[in-house]
Design an enzyme around this catalytic site. Structure first.
Site, short mmCIF file in Angstrom:
data_model
loop_
_atom_site.label_atom_id
_atom_site.label_comp_id
_atom_site.label_asym_id
_atom_site.label_seq_id
_atom_site.Cartn_x
_atom_site.Cartn_y
_atom_site.Cartn_z
N HIS A 40 63.52 42.71 -42.92
CA HIS A 40 62.42 42.31 -42.28
C HIS A 40 62.23 40.66 -42.71
O HIS A 40 61.93 39.84 -41.65
CB HIS A 40 60.94 42.96 -42.59
CG HIS A 40 61.06 44.25 -42.31
ND1 HIS A 40 60.70 45.22 -43.09
CD2 HIS A 40 61.14 44.98 -41.31
CE1 HIS A 40 60.78 46.61 -42.52
NE2 HIS A 40 60.93 46.31 -41.22
N LYS A 75 51.06 57.44 -37.83
CA LYS A 75 52.41 57.27 -38.70
C LYS A 75 51.58 57.29 -40.05
O LYS A 75 50.72 56.49 -40.59
CB LYS A 75 52.87 55.98 -38.61
CG LYS A 75 54.40 56.19 -38.04
CD LYS A 75 55.15 54.72 -38.11
CE LYS A 75 56.52 54.85 -37.72
NZ LYS A 75 57.16 53.49 -37.43
N ARG A 82 68.82 46.74 -35.05
CA ARG A 82 69.77 47.03 -36.14
C ARG A 82 71.22 47.70 -35.79
O ARG A 82 72.49 47.35 -36.23
CB ARG A 82 69.28 47.92 -37.26
CG ARG A 82 68.43 47.29 -38.36
CD ARG A 82 67.70 48.38 -39.00
NE ARG A 82 66.65 48.95 -38.27
CZ ARG A 82 65.74 49.78 -38.53
NH1 ARG A 82 65.55 49.87 -39.81
NH2 ARG A 82 64.83 50.21 -37.66
N SER A 132 62.68 50.83 -44.27
CA SER A 132 61.86 50.82 -45.36
C SER A 132 61.91 52.48 -45.78
O SER A 132 61.86 52.51 -46.90
CB SER A 132 60.33 50.75 -44.64
OG SER A 132 60.20 49.50 -44.16
P1 ADP Z 1 58.18 49.70 -36.56
O1 ADP Z 1 57.31 51.32 -37.13
O2 ADP Z 1 57.21 49.13 -35.68
O3 ADP Z 1 59.48 50.18 -36.01
P2 ADP Z 1 59.18 48.84 -38.76
O4 ADP Z 1 58.34 48.30 -40.15
O5 ADP Z 1 59.99 49.79 -39.43
O6 ADP Z 1 58.23 48.92 -38.06
O7 ADP Z 1 60.03 47.47 -38.30
C1 ADP Z 1 59.69 46.57 -37.76
C2 ADP Z 1 60.68 45.66 -36.88
O8 ADP Z 1 61.65 45.29 -37.80
C3 ADP Z 1 61.36 46.64 -35.79
O9 ADP Z 1 61.52 45.87 -34.76
C4 ADP Z 1 62.72 47.17 -36.53
O10 ADP Z 1 63.59 47.34 -35.73
C5 ADP Z 1 62.95 45.84 -37.38
N1 ADP Z 1 63.67 46.15 -38.55
C6 ADP Z 1 63.58 47.00 -39.51
N2 ADP Z 1 64.45 46.93 -40.44
C7 ADP Z 1 65.23 45.73 -40.07
C8 ADP Z 1 66.34 45.42 -40.51
N3 ADP Z 1 66.91 45.85 -41.55
N4 ADP Z 1 66.77 44.08 -40.09
C9 ADP Z 1 66.44 43.73 -39.02
N5 ADP Z 1 65.18 44.31 -38.45
C10 ADP Z 1 64.67 45.22 -38.68
#
Ligand code: ADP
Length: 168
Positions: free
Chosen positions: A24, A48, A97, A135
């Site tokens: 992130h 969630k 990803r 996460s």
């Molecule tokens: P959500 O529940 O909206 O998917 P996340 O916190 O899991 O929320 O992810 C937020 C955004 O960041 C999403 O677009 C996800 O694809 C992206 N994301 C999550 N992990 C990574 C990563 N390791 N590298 C790049 N983008 C990521």
């Protein structure tokens, strides 16, 4: 000659951030170079269940992203496009990803563009060191006492470990 009017370009980067990972943070850093202002928005999604409270998740992002002066951290319970409109955002940023992310992300982008065609969704490819990272992986690794230094910003490692310990 036409005068060039500088436009302020605003982006929203929404997510659960439960907790923020280095993946992130990589997206936040790159977005902060492209846009004048980036709102990282923790979306409150009742369906969630999150490990960290909303306040904790926002605090983690603030501590990790404080070196980027054009990044602000907020939260919203609204529909994403409504929040983005309120912020006068031009763009919603999402990270991609793997191919497995694509289908749901594409569906979300299409839905949002039907609601508000003026707001574009832009995908940033995950940094190559972070394509495996989520996460959930962080929470799983933390349970087993793994070194979190490769997964999350150093500023929040102690807090994550503490939370996992308290949960037994
Ligand atoms: P959500 O529940 O909206 O998917 P996340 O916190 O899991 O929320 O992810 C937020 C955004 O960041 C999403 O677009 C996800 O694809 C992206 N994301 C999550 N992990 C990574 C990563 N390791 N590298 C790049 N983008 C990521």
């Amino acid at each position: 000659m036409n005068e060039i009017i500088p436009l302020v370009k605003v982006a929203v980067y929404p997510g659960s951030f439960d907790p923020i990972t280095l993946g992130h943070l990589n997206i936040i850093r790159r977005a902060s170079r492209i846009f004048d202002r980036v709102y990282v928005c923790v979306m409150v999604n009742s369906s969630k269940r999150s490990l960290f409270t909303l306040e904790e998740r926002m605090d983690f992002i603030r501590r990790a992203a404080c070196r980027f002066p054009n990044v602000e951290v907020e939260h919203s319970e609204k529909l994403l496009v409504e929040y983005a409109k309120e912020k006068n955002a031009d763009v919603i940023i999402r990270g991609l990803r793997a191919v497995s992310d694509f289908e749901s992300e594409f569906q979300m982008a299409m839905t949002n563009s039907k609601i508000e065609p003026k707001i574009e969704t832009m995908f940033l490819a995950a940094g190559d060191a972070y394509t495996y990272l989520s996460s959930s992986v962080v929470k799983e690794m933390a349970k087993y006492g793994a070194d979190l230094g490769k997964f999350v910003p150093w500023e929040i490692i102690d807090d994550i470990e503490q939370k996992i310990k308290n949960r037994g």
